[in-house]
Design an enzyme around this catalytic site. Structure first.
Site, PDB file in Angstrom:
ATOM      1  N   PHE A  64       1.177   5.281   0.620  1.00 33.92           N
ATOM      2  CA  PHE A  64       0.589   6.377   1.374  1.00 33.92           C
ATOM      3  C   PHE A  64       1.247   7.693   0.953  1.00 33.92           C
ATOM      4  CE2 PHE A  64       0.121   2.578   3.865  1.00 33.92           C
ATOM      5  CZ  PHE A  64      -1.084   2.699   4.533  1.00 33.92           C
ATOM      6  N   THR A  87       0.850  -1.188   0.000  1.00 27.26           N
ATOM      7  CA  THR A  87       0.000   0.000   0.000  1.00 27.26           C
ATOM      8  C   THR A  87       0.881   1.231   0.000  1.00 27.26           C
ATOM      9  OG1 THR A  87      -1.842  -1.083   1.138  1.00 27.26           O
ATOM     10  CG2 THR A  87      -1.782   1.303   1.225  1.00 27.26           C
TER      11      THR A  87
END
Length: 355
Positions: A257, A255
């Site tokens: 960010f 992921t």
């Protein structure tokens, strides 16, 4: 053997004394820089990225780069706190991957402010309740986080850094055995990412969706025959034992960010620039825009479309390119885009994540 061990321990004691002396010397320089900068801001992501890259490049072992980078992130965090205490907002609650991303980027010497939604994370940084915001923007398996992309359109905040976090899912429970587990709580996305492992190891356990991984861990902590799936940090937060590590079906799942603030990051030598644009409603218009990157020798690494919600089948195109907007080739390409695109917003240039 005892004599040899004693010699090594004596050397370690002497090295520890030197390390303490050197760390305090480093901290004193950081504090002096803070005084010289006055209100210039303590968080300089480009400088921190340069330090971490240099540490990784100088490493000859036996410690791994990952271990050294964690250590130096905390050193930088503690030194930064001497210049200026920071508050950083993130998508809560505590015990989530977002909190882990915050820790990876800023270290422990900041005040972490959990927020109930991505909207609230943005708002905290926009109003000054937090100096910076950490928000998820895309997952390598599930794609873009639409709400983050939508909010980037209207926010005055700038992207000043990025964090890439491996999504390592773990099975955790109060009891030290999987035999008694009847329910597994987690966010629907995490349950989906572990469905192969669950089918093989807990085929009869009910899978119960929760609002977040942390919420699933909180519920599982109250039930004797329940488990939760989530990041390691959640186990510590809610007093659970990790029964199985890395149970995600895709070990490459990551992921990404974004760190948002009120200032731009300077060039670090290895940067990325993010922007959004619209096109004219005519054949070849998108090709005409992205051709500017090719002709200027700029590599485009991401292209994502989102509906403009005008009812006219119009779209926003989100783009990531290699390089900093102060780089000559990038500046030339962006100049051409400004002349061609009906709408263009540059979200910021920032260091590529040090992983």
């Amino acid at each position: 053997m005892a004599d040899d061990i004693a010699k090594h321990r004596a050397e370690i004691d002497a090295l520890d004394a030197k390390i303490v002396e050197l760390l305090n010397a480093r901290a004193a320089h950081a504090a002096a820089i803070g005084t010289l900068k006055a209100s210039g801001g303590a968080y300089r992501p480009e400088r921190e990225a340069e330090v971490l890259r240099r540490v990784a490049g100088a490493n000859r072992g036996p410690l791994s780069n990952a271990v050294l980078l964690r250590l130096y992130t905390e050193i930088i965090s503690a030194c930064r706190a001497l210049e200026q205490p920071l508050t950083v907002a993130y998508l809560g609650p505590q015990g989530t991957f977002s909190e882990m991303a915050l820790g990876k980027q800023f270290g422990a010497s900041v005040e972490a402010l959990p927020c109930a939604s991505i909207d609230e994370v943005f708002r905290a940084a926009e109003t000054g309740a937090a100096g910076y915001a950490v928000v998820p923007v895309e997952n390598s398996t599930d794609g873009a986080i639409g709400r983050t992309l939508d909010l980037l359109l209207s926010t005055p905040l700038r992207i000043c850094a990025e964090v890439v976090l491996r999504v390592q899912q773990n099975l955790m429970a109060k009891r030290p055995s999987m035999k008694s587990i009847r329910k597994v709580y987690s966010h629907p996305q995490s349950l989906a990412q572990c469905q192969g492992w669950l089918a093989q190891h807990l085929p009869r356990a009910e899978r119960v969706p929760a609002a977040s991984n942390a919420e699933g861990a909180r519920i599982a902590a109250k039930e004797g025959n329940a488990a939760a799936i989530g990041p390691e940090i959640a186990a510590g937060r809610y007093g659970l034992k990790i029964l199985a590590r890395s149970i995600e079906d895709d070990a490459k799942n990551r992921t990404r960010f974004l760190v948002l603030g009120t200032h731009d990051a300077g060039p670090s030598g290895k940067d990325r620039t993010s922007l959004v644009m619209t096109t004219h409603n005519r054949p070849g218009s998108l090709h005409e825009l992205i051709a500017s990157f090719s002709t200027c020798g700029v590599n485009m690494t991401r292209l994502e479309s989102r509906p403009a919600r005008t009812g006219q089948w119009e779209y926003y195109f989100y783009v990531d390119i290699d390089g900093h907007q102060q780089d000559a080739r990038v500046a030339k390409a962006l100049g051409e885009l400004k002349d061609k695109a009906p709408f263009l917003k540059i979200f910021g240039s920032y260091p590529v994540a040090v992983v």
